[in-house]
Design an enzyme around this catalytic site. Structure first.
Site, PDB file in Angstrom:
ATOM      1  CG  HIS A   1      -2.084  -0.959   0.969  1.00  0.00           C
ATOM      2  ND1 HIS A   1      -3.119  -0.395   0.033  1.00  0.00           N
ATOM      3  CD2 HIS A   1      -2.114  -2.055   1.507  1.00  0.00           C
ATOM      4  CE1 HIS A   1      -3.975  -1.788   0.422  1.00  0.00           C
ATOM      5  NE2 HIS A   1      -3.268  -2.802   1.374  1.00  0.00           N
ATOM      6  CB  THR A   2       4.566   1.907  -0.265  1.00  0.00           C
ATOM      7  OG1 THR A   2       4.558   1.042  -0.903  1.00  0.00           O
ATOM      8  CG2 THR A   2       3.992   2.025   1.612  1.00  0.00           C
ATOM      9  CG  ASP A   3       1.395   0.926  -5.304  1.00  0.00           C
ATOM     10  OD1 ASP A   3       0.485   1.082  -4.778  1.00  0.00           O
ATOM     11  OD2 ASP A   3       0.815  -0.598  -6.198  1.00  0.00           O
TER      12      ASP A   3
ATOM     13  CB  SER B   1      -0.377  -9.853  -9.402  1.00  0.00           C
ATOM     14  OG  SER B   1      -0.931  -8.409  -8.893  1.00  0.00           O
ATOM     15  CB  SER B   2      -4.847 -13.743 -11.946  1.00  0.00           C
ATOM     16  OG  SER B   2      -6.143 -13.275 -11.515  1.00  0.00           O
TER      17      SER B   2
ATOM     18  N   GLY C   1      -7.859 -14.318  -7.888  1.00  0.00           N
ATOM     19  CA  GLY C   1      -8.194 -13.166  -6.338  1.00  0.00           C
ATOM     20  C   GLY C   1      -7.207 -14.455  -5.015  1.00  0.00           C
TER      21      GLY C   1
ATOM     22  CG  ASP D   1       0.078  -5.368  -7.893  1.00  0.00           C
ATOM     23  OD1 ASP D   1       0.776  -5.484  -7.065  1.00  0.00           O
ATOM     24  OD2 ASP D   1      -1.379  -5.444  -8.149  1.00  0.00           O
TER      25      ASP D   1
HETATM   26  C1  GLA Z   1      -2.506  -4.446  -4.995  1.00  0.00           C
HETATM   27  C2  GLA Z   1      -2.539  -2.949  -6.090  1.00  0.00           C
HETATM   28  C3  GLA Z   1      -1.190  -2.528  -6.329  1.00  0.00           C
HETATM   29  C4  GLA Z   1      -1.021  -2.546  -4.033  1.00  0.00           C
HETATM   30  C5  GLA Z   1      -0.650  -3.706  -3.883  1.00  0.00           C
HETATM   31  C6  GLA Z   1      -0.824  -3.224  -2.211  1.00  0.00           C
HETATM   32  O1  GLA Z   1      -1.922  -5.636  -5.358  1.00  0.00           O
HETATM   33  O2  GLA Z   1      -3.164  -4.154  -7.348  1.00  0.00           O
HETATM   34  O3  GLA Z   1      -0.995  -1.411  -6.556  1.00  0.00           O
HETATM   35  O4  GLA Z   1      -1.166  -1.073  -3.891  1.00  0.00           O
HETATM   36  O5  GLA Z   1      -2.599  -4.105  -3.597  1.00  0.00           O
HETATM   37  O6  GLA Z   1       0.354  -3.239  -2.067  1.00  0.00           O
END
Ligand code: GLA
Length: 372
Positions: A17-19, A109-110, A105, A155
């Site tokens: 949650h930093t991006d 990151s599918s 899910g 991702d």
């Molecule tokens: C999901 C989002 C990313 C990132 C993460 C949490 O995967 O797609 O951009 O924010 O959550 O780090």
């Protein structure tokens, strides 16, 4: 003209949650991924087939309109085509068919892999010559503006730009990145899928984003100057602003600032082969996600705690957006069976579904495997 591409799923080592706060992240990609075969059509239609689901959908490129809030699988390829056209690219129609082995899910990151595979295939088929970084940004645009999830860039960047054996350190403000060697010869990166999927994940995700923006505005207001992102705020400044900050916003901002610092330390720790420190940082990241960012859940906490107590584990944390999905553990190879045993022991009791284990080497980013 035909092409076959592969795009991997991602696991985040640290930097959650930093991006979207212009911060730092350190993901790597898995050997699991999506393989897509695509060929040109002359009628301006995209015919997309999800082989694993046995479903097929057709849509005319000329009629793509961001619906926002739709989250069907075809929204991802459609969104990427839309984003490419928004960029001024002239696209021809295509038949695309894809399948893969990334659990859907599970926070691996599918969806980003599907976007990246589509972008790589359309780039090739239409001779667009866009560079990988640009393609990753357009995939993010597809997700933000077409699918309607306000995700950051981690991702798509990871799936597009990673290299085997390395994690990808990204500065999400400048979008500069570096490939960090992980030097893990005697260890495994174990990904433990809780198999919990929470439908509130997308709405809570967007809410966290909004909370960060609100915290930034409030803290900036008290400092009497605007700051571009939470990255530009120190712990001391947050503490000074605390009396006038709602508790939730205090926690969110504190987490983000601490997590950014942990990523920078983790990069140095992995470079130096200091797994004790790397593991401690992973554990602290999990605690922050649980207590301050509040995106963990009972099952993820239990998996992390089980890993922390298991021999040979350097560190463990939830990975991805949270509210279910996976925990990643850095564990000595010979201790992996014991970790598995301890986790599986909890099934049926505290864990309703039996967790799944994946071990993966950090793999390489998207690839055109065949073309012509
Ligand atoms: C999901 C989002 C990313 C990132 C993460 C949490 O995967 O797609 O951009 O924010 O959550 O780090």
């Amino acid at each position: 003209m035909r092409v076959k591409v592969f795009a991997p799923g991602r696991v985040n080592l640290i930097g959650e949650h930093t991006d979207y706060n212009e911060g730092f992240v350190l993901p790597f990609v898995t050997e699991m991924g999506i393989t897509m075969e695509a060929s040109l059509r002359s009628d301006g239609l995209i015919k997309a087939r999800a082989l694993d689901l046995g479903e097929e959908v057709s849509f005319p490129l000329a009629e793509l309109i961001p619906a926002g809030g739709g989250k069907n699988w075809w929204d991802y390829p459609a969104g990427v085509c839309w984003a490419l056209m928004e960029e001024g690219c002239r696209l021809k129609g295509a038949d695309i068919a894809f399948g893969g082995d990334i659990p859907v899910g599970s926070g691996l990151s599918s969806s980003a892999a599907l976007e990246v595979a589509t972008a790589a295939a359309m780039n090739y088929l239409n001779g667009l010559n866009l560079d990988p970084k640009k393609l990753a940004l357009l995939c993010q645009k597809a997700e933000n503006s077409y699918v309607g999830v306000q995700s950051g860039i981690m991702d798509q960047f990871a799936s597009m730009l990673s290299r085997p054996g390395r994690a990808l350190f990204i500065d999400c403000r400048s979008l500069e990145y570096a490939h960090i060697p992980l030097n893990l010869s005697g260890q495994e990166l174990a990904v433990i899928d809780s198999r919990i999927k929470r439908s509130l994940a997308a709405s809570e995700y967007n809410r966290r984003r909004a909370e960060c923006a609100e915290a930034l505005a409030l803290i900036g207001g008290q400092l009497g100057e605007n700051r571009a992102s939470l990255r530009d705020i120190s712990i001391e400044e947050i503490e000074a602003a605390r009396p006038n900050l709602p508790e939730a916003l205090y926690r969110r901002s504190r987490f983000v600032v601490e997590e950014n610092r942990r990523v920078l330390e983790a990069v140095e720790a992995f470079r130096a082969g200091d797994l004790t420190l790397a593991g401690q940082l992973m554990n602290a990241s999990h605690a922050g996600l649980r207590d301050l960012y509040q995106v963990s859940c009972l099952e993820l906490d239990l998996l992390a705690e089980t890993a922390w107590a298991s021999p040979g584990v350097w560190g463990a944390r939830m990975t991805g957006a949270g509210f279910g999905g996976c925990v990643i553990a850095l564990v000595e190879k010979e201790h992996l069976p014991e970790l598995k045993r301890r986790v599986l022991e909890k099934t049926g009791g505290e864990l309703a579904a039996e967790p799944r284990f994946y071990t993966t080497r950090p793999a390489g980013g998207a690839l055109v495997e065949q073309g012509g």
